[in-house]
Design an enzyme around this catalytic site. Structure first.
Site, short mmCIF file in Angstrom:
data_model
loop_
_atom_site.label_atom_id
_atom_site.label_comp_id
_atom_site.label_asym_id
_atom_site.label_seq_id
_atom_site.Cartn_x
_atom_site.Cartn_y
_atom_site.Cartn_z
NE ARG A 171 -6.45 -19.55 4.51
CZ ARG A 171 -5.41 -20.36 4.77
NH1 ARG A 171 -5.38 -21.52 4.49
NH2 ARG A 171 -4.46 -19.94 5.66
CE1 TYR B 210 1.15 -0.31 4.49
CE2 TYR B 210 0.24 1.92 4.39
CZ TYR B 210 0.99 0.97 4.98
OH TYR B 210 1.66 1.44 6.14
CD GLU C 45 10.55 1.80 10.07
OE1 GLU C 45 10.37 2.83 9.26
OE2 GLU C 45 9.96 0.68 9.64
CG HIS D 287 -0.21 -20.83 2.63
ND1 HIS D 287 -1.30 -21.34 2.91
CD2 HIS D 287 0.18 -19.94 3.55
CE1 HIS D 287 -1.62 -21.08 4.35
NE2 HIS D 287 -0.56 -20.54 4.63
CE LYS E 265 3.45 3.48 3.39
NZ LYS E 265 3.42 3.54 4.61
NE ARG F 192 6.91 4.31 0.09
CZ ARG F 192 6.63 5.27 1.53
NH1 ARG F 192 7.59 5.38 2.05
NH2 ARG F 192 5.45 5.55 1.42
CG LEU G 135 8.39 2.65 4.42
CD1 LEU G 135 8.03 1.36 3.73
CD2 LEU G 135 7.08 3.31 4.87
#
Ligand code: PDD
Length: 292
Positions: free
Chosen positions: A107, A39, A188, A109, A156, A58, A212
């Protein structure tokens, strides 16, 4: 296009702009089941996304890192996000964009063999940046916490459970942010990057897998260099925090904010520091110039 009131925001989902309340995502979406997605959060001032190019670059780096081909080119991302800002009436907004590895029929993996990614974006109202600057005069409170996250914090990722728990822990302690410590060093914040001022020099931990590469961090470094404020990317030991003259957090939605209380002890004289004030002015001027 008519401006939408803030309580009836327009979202973007897989090629369509639609009222947020009508947006529907499958429970089989891999973002929901596996947090298999990435995101961005992008501030917009006067209808202009701030540092949009850097955010899109990014986003594409994060997609590359999770082996998910970007469903859009840089130009398409730019148009898509500008389209969302316009449909929400311009002004100050915080854009959120999320891309997941789609919603296959089972579902599993294993990566799905084919099928489109899910692209979702929304806009939230962002307070006036000048009023935020005034709020920041009071500074924020922070606490140190062990960095319990994984080893790919440079991506991210939407997998933010550790960040959410750390932020909650900070909040329970009456703090606004958790400053994370790994192997005796600052990485961070739970939702921000960290700067420390020591003997007139601005320090921030170097980039790596535990941090990040914040767009705001980058801008703060750039402004420091431009205005000849000594700045250095260097490891910051936890013990250095207690001796810091100033500590700041930085993020897209909060800019640079001074920490005035850390683990219940005043940072410096317990008030926002002189260097932060200088940086906040440069930051505001830079933003103002782009908002003309
Ligand atoms: N987060 N580090 C972490 C863990 C973050 O979550 C963020 C921002 C930053 C600062 O990055 P930037 O300057 O590019 O915003 C650093 C956003 C705002 C969020 O998750 O809402």
């Amino acid at each position: 296009m008519a401006a939408q009131p803030a309580n009836n925001p327009v979202a973007y989902l897989n090629g369509l702009y639609l009222p947020l309340e009508e947006a529907r995502i499958s429970p089989l979406d891999r973002g929901f089941l596996f947090a298999d997605g990435v995101y961005e959060v992008i501030p917009c001032y006067n209808g202009r996304p701030f540092r949009l190019k850097q955010h899109i670059e990014r986003l594409i780096r994060s997609l590359d890192a999770i082996l998910l081909p970007s469903p859009h080119t840089e130009t398409e991302w730019t148009d898509l996000l500008n389209g969302l800002v316009q449909r929400n009436g311009g002004g100050h907004q915080s854009l959120y964009v999320q891309v997941t590895r789609g919603a296959p029929t089972l579902r599993d993996h294993r990566f799905p063999d084919h099928g489109p990614a899910t692209v979702f974006a929304l806009s939230q109202t962002l307070e006036d940046p000048e009023s935020r600057l005034l709020d920041a005069e009071t500074g924020i409170r922070a606490m140190t916490c062990a960095d319990t996250r994984w080893s790919h914090c440079d991506i991210k990722s939407v997998a933010l459970l550790a960040n959410v728990l750390l932020r909650h822990e900070a909040r329970q302690a009456g703090c606004d942010e958790a400053i994370l410590i790994r192997d005796g060093h600052v990485t961070e914040g739970a939702t921000s990057n960290i700067f420390v001022v020591q003997k007139g020099e601005l320090l921030t931990p170097p980039l790596g897998p535990h941090i990040l590469d914040g767009i705001t961090r980058d801008l703060v470094i750039e402004l420091a260099q431009q205005y000849e404020i000594p700045v250095r990317e260097a490891p910051i030991a936890e013990t250095q925090l207690a001796q810091a003259d100033e500590i700041w957090i930085s993020s897209s939605t909060r800019g640079a904010r001074p920490v005035v209380l850390l683990d219940g002890q005043p940072v410096g004289d317990g008030r926002p520091g002189a260097l932060w004030r200088t940086m906040a002015e440069h930051y505001a001027a830079f933003r103002q110039a782009l908002m003309q």
